[in-house]
Design a protein around this motif. Sequence first.
Motif, PDB file in Angstrom:
ATOM      1  N   ARG A   1      39.704  35.111  47.489  1.00  0.00           N
ATOM      2  CA  ARG A   1      39.637  33.753  46.935  1.00  0.00           C
ATOM      3  C   ARG A   1      39.498  33.811  45.419  1.00  0.00           C
ATOM      4  N   LYS A   2      39.962  32.742  44.779  1.00  0.00           N
ATOM      5  CA  LYS A   2      39.918  32.666  43.323  1.00  0.00           C
ATOM      6  C   LYS A   2      38.505  32.367  42.813  1.00  0.00           C
ATOM      7  N   ASP A   3      37.799  31.459  43.453  1.00  0.00           N
ATOM      8  CA  ASP A   3      36.476  31.048  43.008  1.00  0.00           C
ATOM      9  C   ASP A   3      35.445  31.290  44.105  1.00  0.00           C
ATOM     10  N   ALA A   4      34.230  31.577  43.683  1.00  0.00           N
ATOM     11  CA  ALA A   4      33.129  31.791  44.617  1.00  0.00           C
ATOM     12  C   ALA A   4      32.670  30.447  45.178  1.00  0.00           C
ATOM     13  N   PRO A   5      32.196  30.426  46.422  1.00  0.00           N
ATOM     14  CA  PRO A   5      31.699  29.177  46.993  1.00  0.00           C
ATOM     15  C   PRO A   5      30.345  28.799  46.391  1.00  0.00           C
ATOM     16  N   THR A   6      30.086  27.514  46.343  1.00  0.00           N
ATOM     17  CA  THR A   6      28.786  27.028  45.907  1.00  0.00           C
ATOM     18  C   THR A   6      27.990  26.589  47.130  1.00  0.00           C
ATOM     19  N   PRO A   7      26.685  26.488  47.017  1.00  0.00           N
ATOM     20  CA  PRO A   7      25.863  26.144  48.182  1.00  0.00           C
ATOM     21  C   PRO A   7      26.197  24.800  48.822  1.00  0.00           C
ATOM     22  N   LEU A   8      26.809  23.887  48.093  1.00  0.00           N
ATOM     23  CA  LEU A   8      27.103  22.564  48.649  1.00  0.00           C
ATOM     24  C   LEU A   8      28.512  22.428  49.226  1.00  0.00           C
TER      25      LEU A   8
ATOM     26  N   SER B   1      30.588  22.752  52.180  1.00  0.00           N
ATOM     27  CA  SER B   1      30.328  22.886  53.620  1.00  0.00           C
ATOM     28  C   SER B   1      31.392  23.699  54.359  1.00  0.00           C
ATOM     29  N   GLU B   2      32.548  23.896  53.765  1.00  0.00           N
ATOM     30  CA  GLU B   2      33.613  24.630  54.457  1.00  0.00           C
ATOM     31  C   GLU B   2      33.374  26.142  54.487  1.00  0.00           C
ATOM     32  N   TYR B   3      32.388  26.625  53.733  1.00  0.00           N
ATOM     33  CA  TYR B   3      32.082  28.056  53.715  1.00  0.00           C
ATOM     34  C   TYR B   3      30.858  28.341  54.577  1.00  0.00           C
ATOM     35  N   PRO B   4      30.876  29.459  55.306  1.00  0.00           N
ATOM     36  CA  PRO B   4      29.686  29.823  56.078  1.00  0.00           C
ATOM     37  C   PRO B   4      28.543  30.237  55.144  1.00  0.00           C
ATOM     38  N   LEU B   5      27.327  30.043  55.599  1.00  0.00           N
ATOM     39  CA  LEU B   5      26.151  30.377  54.799  1.00  0.00           C
ATOM     40  C   LEU B   5      26.160  31.839  54.366  1.00  0.00           C
ATOM     41  N   ARG B   6      26.603  32.714  55.254  1.00  0.00           N
ATOM     42  CA  ARG B   6      26.632  34.140  54.934  1.00  0.00           C
ATOM     43  C   ARG B   6      27.479  34.404  53.683  1.00  0.00           C
ATOM     44  N   GLU B   7      28.644  33.798  53.605  1.00  0.00           N
ATOM     45  CA  GLU B   7      29.520  34.009  52.455  1.00  0.00           C
ATOM     46  C   GLU B   7      28.903  33.445  51.174  1.00  0.00           C
ATOM     47  N   ILE B   8      28.246  32.307  51.283  1.00  0.00           N
ATOM     48  CA  ILE B   8      27.587  31.702  50.128  1.00  0.00           C
ATOM     49  C   ILE B   8      26.454  32.608  49.633  1.00  0.00           C
TER      50      ILE B   8
END
Length: 108
Positions: A56-63, A65-72
């Motif tokens: 992915r180009k950008d890292a997920p942010t905590p808010l 919701s489409e990303y699992p908590l583990r990845e965040i």
Amino acid sequence: MSDATIDHVPDRTEEHGGKAAKILYRPFGLISSIIGGLVAGQVFKQVYKRVSPGHRKDAPTPLQSEYPLREILIAALIQGAVFSGVKALIDRGGARAFQKWTGEWPGD
């Protein structure tokens, strides 16, 4: 081999600086911290691009919701490690440069 031929290496290479050195170092430290933050942000983006699932180009942010908590959490841990490492390098390098220019260690 005698003690005379062995160079003595002190435990600490930096000496304690005075109050004036700490005050004079503040603007220098602030500028280097800002630059360090920018550098760390770019380093983190490059690292995350290479280690992320699906690159992915950008890292997920905590808010997001489409990303699992583990990845965040993994992204946050990588980001924290990169920022801490870059900050330590920038702070130490800046302090050593300040000491070289002024003869005073800005810390402690």
